[in-house]
Scaffold this motif. Structure first.
Motif, mmCIF file in Angstrom:
data_model
loop_
_atom_site.group_PDB
_atom_site.id
_atom_site.type_symbol
_atom_site.label_atom_id
_atom_site.label_comp_id
_atom_site.label_asym_id
_atom_site.label_seq_id
_atom_site.Cartn_x
_atom_site.Cartn_y
_atom_site.Cartn_z
ATOM 1 N N THR A 54 37.452 42.642 34.446
ATOM 2 C CA THR A 54 37.032 41.672 35.448
ATOM 3 C C THR A 54 38.257 41.233 36.232
ATOM 4 N N MET A 55 38.048 40.507 37.296
ATOM 5 C CA MET A 55 39.157 40.033 38.122
ATOM 6 C C MET A 55 40.019 39.012 37.379
ATOM 7 N N ALA A 56 39.537 38.465 36.283
ATOM 8 C CA ALA A 56 40.349 37.560 35.468
ATOM 9 C C ALA A 56 41.446 38.335 34.741
ATOM 10 N N GLU A 57 41.222 39.629 34.513
ATOM 11 C CA GLU A 57 42.191 40.466 33.798
ATOM 12 C C GLU A 57 43.077 41.268 34.736
ATOM 13 N N ILE A 58 42.781 41.194 36.026
ATOM 14 C CA ILE A 58 43.509 41.984 37.018
ATOM 15 C C ILE A 58 44.285 41.036 37.919
ATOM 16 N N GLU A 59 45.547 41.343 38.133
ATOM 17 C CA GLU A 59 46.349 40.506 39.023
ATOM 18 C C GLU A 59 45.942 40.776 40.468
ATOM 19 N N TRP A 60 45.692 39.698 41.199
ATOM 20 C CA TRP A 60 45.250 39.811 42.591
ATOM 21 C C TRP A 60 46.355 40.399 43.452
ATOM 22 N N GLU A 61 46.010 41.405 44.234
ATOM 23 C CA GLU A 61 46.914 41.980 45.228
ATOM 24 C C GLU A 61 46.144 42.023 46.543
ATOM 25 N N GLY A 77 26.240 42.533 44.741
ATOM 26 C CA GLY A 77 27.485 42.980 45.361
ATOM 27 C C GLY A 77 28.040 41.921 46.297
ATOM 28 N N VAL A 78 29.324 41.614 46.141
ATOM 29 C CA VAL A 78 29.991 40.647 47.009
ATOM 30 C C VAL A 78 31.258 41.284 47.548
ATOM 31 N N VAL A 79 31.806 40.699 48.607
ATOM 32 C CA VAL A 79 33.078 41.148 49.165
ATOM 33 C C VAL A 79 34.110 40.064 48.879
ATOM 34 N N MET A 80 35.182 40.439 48.206
ATOM 35 C CA MET A 80 36.217 39.461 47.844
ATOM 36 C C MET A 80 37.115 39.189 49.044
ATOM 37 N N LEU A 81 37.468 37.906 49.211
ATOM 38 C CA LEU A 81 38.287 37.494 50.346
ATOM 39 C C LEU A 81 39.672 37.005 49.926
ATOM 40 N N SER A 82 39.747 36.125 48.920
ATOM 41 C CA SER A 82 41.042 35.596 48.486
ATOM 42 C C SER A 82 40.898 34.969 47.110
ATOM 43 N N LYS A 83 42.054 34.782 46.455
ATOM 44 C CA LYS A 83 42.056 34.140 45.148
ATOM 45 C C LYS A 83 42.834 32.841 45.246
ATOM 46 N N GLY A 88 42.134 29.640 40.147
ATOM 47 C CA GLY A 88 41.814 30.972 39.643
ATOM 48 C C GLY A 88 40.492 31.502 40.152
ATOM 49 N N THR A 89 39.785 30.706 40.966
ATOM 50 C CA THR A 89 38.516 31.186 41.523
ATOM 51 C C THR A 89 38.783 32.160 42.664
ATOM 52 N N VAL A 90 37.796 32.974 42.953
ATOM 53 C CA VAL A 90 37.908 33.960 44.032
ATOM 54 C C VAL A 90 36.863 33.615 45.088
ATOM 55 N N ARG A 91 37.299 33.555 46.326
ATOM 56 C CA ARG A 91 36.360 33.333 47.438
ATOM 57 C C ARG A 91 35.733 34.668 47.785
ATOM 58 N N VAL A 92 34.410 34.656 47.860
ATOM 59 C CA VAL A 92 33.682 35.891 48.138
ATOM 60 C C VAL A 92 32.674 35.658 49.250
ATOM 61 N N LEU A 93 32.343 36.719 49.936
ATOM 62 C CA LEU A 93 31.256 36.723 50.904
ATOM 63 C C LEU A 93 30.047 37.295 50.178
ATOM 64 N N ALA A 94 29.005 36.474 50.069
ATOM 65 C CA ALA A 94 27.821 36.882 49.317
ATOM 66 C C ALA A 94 26.595 36.791 50.206
ATOM 67 N N LYS A 95 25.676 37.729 50.033
ATOM 68 C CA LYS A 95 24.403 37.691 50.755
ATOM 69 C C LYS A 95 23.396 36.987 49.859
#
Length: 124
Positions: A54-61, A77-83, A88-95
């Motif tokens: 998950t993104m909690a285990e992966i360093e954001w790049e 499915g979402v599109v990640m925008l920033s962390k 530690g939350t991730v901003r996503v674009l969600a439908k």
């Protein structure tokens, strides 16, 4: 272990891999090494499949994760925008229904799919 947690499954896979490395390093006999690898494959097959990171285990790049797709249980499915470095939350674009919305979700709830999107300028 009828319903192992995600972490227990990961720990079991890691423990098996470590054990195999130790055992392989203590023998030089090719036949014995083949036998050890065969046993390791059989034990791995008996374990539940190792869950995807998950993104909690992966360093954001930014170069890798900005506009990358991820699976999320509630939003699909979402599109990640920033962390957010602090929360530690991730901003996503969600439908959500017929509406596209930006949401902050927990990094542990996002599993990257490997797809990435790019913005392109369209000349009209």
């Amino acid at each position: 272990m009828p319903n192992p947690t995600r972490q227990q499954i990961i720990d079991a896979h890691n423990a098996l891999a470590s054990l195999v490395c130790v055992v392989l390093s203590n023998t030089s006999d090719p036949d014995e090494k083949d036998w050890i690898r065969t046993i390791a494959r059989a034990l791995t097959a008996a374990l539940p499949p190792k869950p995807q990171s998950t993104m909690a285990e992966i360093e954001w790049e930014d170069d890798k994760h900005y506009l990358a797709e991820a699976e999320h249980g509630a939003y699909s499915g979402v599109v990640m925008l920033s962390k957010n470095a602090l929360s530690g939350t991730v901003r996503v674009l969600a439908k959500i229904g017929d509406i596209n919305d930006v949401r902050a979700v927990e990094a542990v709830e996002l599993t990257p799919t490997g797809k990435r999107y790019t913005l392109t300028e369209v000349q009209e």
